[in-house]
Design a protein around this motif. Structure first.
Motif, PDB file in Angstrom:
ATOM      1  N   GLN A  14      27.823  31.285  26.872  1.00 21.15           N
ATOM      2  CA  GLN A  14      28.929  31.796  26.051  1.00 21.15           C
ATOM      3  C   GLN A  14      30.070  32.304  26.950  1.00 21.15           C
ATOM      4  OE1 GLN A  14      28.867  31.890  22.544  1.00 21.15           O
ATOM      5  NE2 GLN A  14      27.023  30.667  22.839  1.00 21.15           N
ATOM      6  N   ILE A  15      31.255  32.340  26.394  1.00 20.93           N
ATOM      7  CA  ILE A  15      32.398  32.936  27.079  1.00 20.93           C
ATOM      8  C   ILE A  15      32.381  34.423  26.733  1.00 20.93           C
ATOM      9  CG2 ILE A  15      34.914  32.980  27.339  1.00 20.93           C
ATOM     10  CD1 ILE A  15      33.597  30.368  28.304  1.00 20.93           C
ATOM     11  N   VAL A  16      32.318  35.272  27.769  1.00 17.61           N
ATOM     12  CA  VAL A  16      32.225  36.713  27.565  1.00 17.61           C
ATOM     13  C   VAL A  16      33.293  37.430  28.385  1.00 17.61           C
ATOM     14  CG1 VAL A  16      29.716  36.533  27.216  1.00 17.61           C
ATOM     15  CG2 VAL A  16      30.606  37.192  29.458  1.00 17.61           C
ATOM     16  N   ARG A  17      33.502  38.701  28.025  1.00 16.87           N
ATOM     17  CA  ARG A  17      34.316  39.603  28.846  1.00 16.87           C
ATOM     18  C   ARG A  17      33.431  40.779  29.184  1.00 16.87           C
ATOM     19  NH1 ARG A  17      39.740  42.593  26.842  1.00 16.87           N
ATOM     20  NH2 ARG A  17      38.238  43.475  25.375  1.00 16.87           N
ATOM     21  N   LEU A  18      33.349  41.109  30.483  1.00 17.62           N
ATOM     22  CA  LEU A  18      32.514  42.208  30.950  1.00 17.62           C
ATOM     23  C   LEU A  18      33.320  43.039  31.944  1.00 17.62           C
ATOM     24  CD1 LEU A  18      29.604  43.433  30.914  1.00 17.62           C
ATOM     25  CD2 LEU A  18      29.117  41.971  32.881  1.00 17.62           C
ATOM     26  N   PRO A  19      33.391  44.360  31.726  1.00 13.10           N
ATOM     27  CA  PRO A  19      34.074  45.221  32.686  1.00 13.10           C
ATOM     28  C   PRO A  19      33.119  45.610  33.809  1.00 13.10           C
ATOM     29  CG  PRO A  19      33.342  46.518  30.824  1.00 13.10           C
ATOM     30  CD  PRO A  19      32.964  45.087  30.530  1.00 13.10           C
ATOM     31  N   GLY A  20      33.660  45.963  34.945  1.00 17.36           N
ATOM     32  CA  GLY A  20      32.824  46.427  36.048  1.00 17.36           C
ATOM     33  C   GLY A  20      33.641  46.625  37.303  1.00 17.36           C
ATOM     34  N   PHE A  21      32.911  46.792  38.410  1.00 19.52           N
ATOM     35  CA  PHE A  21      33.538  47.037  39.702  1.00 19.52           C
ATOM     36  C   PHE A  21      33.189  45.900  40.661  1.00 19.52           C
ATOM     37  CE2 PHE A  21      33.148  51.040  37.584  1.00 19.52           C
ATOM     38  CZ  PHE A  21      34.358  51.672  37.848  1.00 19.52           C
ATOM     39  N   TYR A  67      36.498  49.999  44.768  1.00 18.63           N
ATOM     40  CA  TYR A  67      36.418  50.829  43.570  1.00 18.63           C
ATOM     41  C   TYR A  67      37.341  50.351  42.466  1.00 18.63           C
ATOM     42  CZ  TYR A  67      33.828  53.698  46.760  1.00 18.63           C
ATOM     43  OH  TYR A  67      32.897  54.129  47.656  1.00 18.63           O
ATOM     44  N   GLU A  68      37.795  49.110  42.572  1.00 16.91           N
ATOM     45  CA  GLU A  68      38.683  48.564  41.559  1.00 16.91           C
ATOM     46  C   GLU A  68      37.884  48.158  40.325  1.00 16.91           C
ATOM     47  OE1 GLU A  68      42.044  45.115  40.911  1.00 16.91           O
ATOM     48  OE2 GLU A  68      40.694  44.948  42.609  1.00 16.91           O
ATOM     49  N   LEU A  73      28.395  34.673  36.324  1.00 17.02           N
ATOM     50  CA  LEU A  73      29.568  34.502  35.472  1.00 17.02           C
ATOM     51  C   LEU A  73      30.569  33.652  36.252  1.00 17.02           C
ATOM     52  CD1 LEU A  73      31.040  37.455  33.436  1.00 17.02           C
ATOM     53  CD2 LEU A  73      32.362  35.466  34.026  1.00 17.02           C
ATOM     54  N   SER A  74      30.951  32.535  35.682  1.00 20.14           N
ATOM     55  CA  SER A  74      31.978  31.684  36.262  1.00 20.14           C
ATOM     56  C   SER A  74      33.312  32.133  35.673  1.00 20.14           C
ATOM     57  CB  SER A  74      31.692  30.224  35.930  1.00 20.14           C
ATOM     58  OG  SER A  74      32.711  29.410  36.437  1.00 20.14           O
ATOM     59  N   ALA A  75      34.096  32.832  36.468  1.00 21.60           N
ATOM     60  CA  ALA A  75      35.289  33.503  35.960  1.00 21.60           C
ATOM     61  C   ALA A  75      36.447  32.533  35.711  1.00 21.60           C
ATOM     62  CB  ALA A  75      35.744  34.578  36.938  1.00 21.60           C
ATOM     63  N   ASP A  76      36.969  32.624  34.489  1.00 20.19           N
ATOM     64  CA  ASP A  76      38.216  31.936  34.147  1.00 20.19           C
ATOM     65  C   ASP A  76      39.386  32.887  34.347  1.00 20.19           C
ATOM     66  OD1 ASP A  76      36.953  29.560  33.299  1.00 20.19           O
ATOM     67  OD2 ASP A  76      36.588  30.409  31.319  1.00 20.19           O
ATOM     68  N   LYS A  77      39.112  34.185  34.189  1.00 17.50           N
ATOM     69  CA  LYS A  77      40.171  35.190  34.279  1.00 17.50           C
ATOM     70  C   LYS A  77      39.587  36.489  34.805  1.00 17.50           C
ATOM     71  CE  LYS A  77      43.909  37.015  31.435  1.00 17.50           C
ATOM     72  NZ  LYS A  77      44.499  37.018  30.107  1.00 17.50           N
ATOM     73  N   ILE A  78      40.257  37.082  35.776  1.00 23.48           N
ATOM     74  CA  ILE A  78      39.894  38.395  36.301  1.00 23.48           C
ATOM     75  C   ILE A  78      41.164  39.223  36.236  1.00 23.48           C
ATOM     76  CG2 ILE A  78      39.018  39.718  38.266  1.00 23.48           C
ATOM     77  CD1 ILE A  78      37.808  37.014  39.278  1.00 23.48           C
ATOM     78  N   GLU A  79      41.069  40.388  35.608  1.00 25.62           N
ATOM     79  CA  GLU A  79      42.254  41.224  35.435  1.00 25.62           C
ATOM     80  C   GLU A  79      41.885  42.683  35.634  1.00 25.62           C
ATOM     81  OE1 GLU A  79      43.365  40.128  31.471  1.00 25.62           O
ATOM     82  OE2 GLU A  79      41.786  41.306  30.566  1.00 25.62           O
ATOM     83  N   PRO A  80      42.844  43.514  36.004  1.00 19.90           N
ATOM     84  CA  PRO A  80      42.551  44.954  36.100  1.00 19.90           C
ATOM     85  C   PRO A  80      41.984  45.460  34.789  1.00 19.90           C
ATOM     86  CG  PRO A  80      44.715  44.463  37.009  1.00 19.90           C
ATOM     87  CD  PRO A  80      44.228  43.205  36.345  1.00 19.90           C
ATOM     88  N   PHE A  81      41.064  46.399  34.866  1.00 18.68           N
ATOM     89  CA  PHE A  81      40.392  46.921  33.679  1.00 18.68           C
ATOM     90  C   PHE A  81      41.385  47.548  32.711  1.00 18.68           C
ATOM     91  CE2 PHE A  81      38.480  50.477  31.366  1.00 18.68           C
ATOM     92  CZ  PHE A  81      37.496  49.806  30.660  1.00 18.68           C
ATOM     93  N   ARG A  82      41.252  47.158  31.453  1.00 13.71           N
ATOM     94  CA  ARG A  82      41.989  47.758  30.347  1.00 13.71           C
ATOM     95  C   ARG A  82      41.030  47.844  29.186  1.00 13.71           C
ATOM     96  NH1 ARG A  82      45.952  44.739  32.712  1.00 13.71           N
ATOM     97  NH2 ARG A  82      45.870  42.806  31.576  1.00 13.71           N
ATOM     98  N   VAL A  83      41.090  48.912  28.461  1.00 10.35           N
ATOM     99  CA  VAL A  83      40.220  49.091  27.300  1.00 10.35           C
ATOM    100  C   VAL A  83      40.579  48.125  26.217  1.00 10.35           C
ATOM    101  CG1 VAL A  83      39.433  50.737  25.565  1.00 10.35           C
ATOM    102  CG2 VAL A  83      39.927  51.489  27.881  1.00 10.35           C
TER     103      VAL A  83
END
Length: 165
Positions: A74-81, A130-131, A155-165
């Motif tokens: 599945q295509i997911v979004r997961l926050p982390g460091f 710590y990003e 996770l094969s990333a299509d998009k990586i962006e700074p964390f936003r809620v």
């Protein structure tokens, strides 16, 4: 008048447009979602700083209680460091996504079911260990051992962006 060429172009466009629309659709995951049902996250007390004169942090990784296959493929979004594994002057192309700052670097790694190995074709210009980031891409189970820790997901990333809620 509809020509054969315009008809073929319209058919080709109609095949691509639904994929483009799906690219923005994803399942929002949180770290607790990666744990087997009825499992508990790592207590905050285990996330404290450690003595770096001890054996390698990877030797202190707790056993994993298993992984979940609910979001395999599945295509997911997961926050982390970000904990970089492969990087160059262009940016990071492989890293371990961890649930809290300092994991695997200043504290022992969490269990494998709380670590995600991320790869990206487009190097990501990381701002440091710590990003906090959001990673969107194809998710799956992947039993992997790195020099930092055992990892349970990929996770094969299509998009990586700074964390936003």
């Amino acid at each position: 008048m509809v020509t054969r060429r315009s008809l073929l172009a319209a058919l080709a466009a109609s095949a691509v447009i639904p994929q483009m629309l799906r690219a923005d659709e994803f399942i929002d995951l949180d770290w607790v979602d990666l744990l087997p049902k009825n499992d508990t996250p790592i207590p905050q007390a285990f996330r404290g700083l450690i003595d770096h004169d001890q054996p390698p942090l990877s030797s202190q990784q707790p056993d994993s209680s298993g992984v979940r296959s609910d979001w395999n493929g599945q295509i997911v979004r997961l926050p982390g460091f970000v904990v970089p594994i492969d990087q160059s002057s262009a940016g990071v192309t492989a890293f371990i996504l961890v649930p809290y700052a300092g994991a695997c670097v200043h504290v022992p790694p969490p269990p494998a079911n709380q670590l995600v190995f991320v790869t990206t074709e487009t190097p990501y210009k990381s701002k440091g260990l710590y990003e906090a980031v959001n990673v969107i891409g194809m998710f799956g189970i992947s039993s992997m051992r790195t020099y930092i820790a055992d990892v349970g997901y990929a996770l094969s990333a299509d998009k990586i962006e700074p964390f936003r809620v």
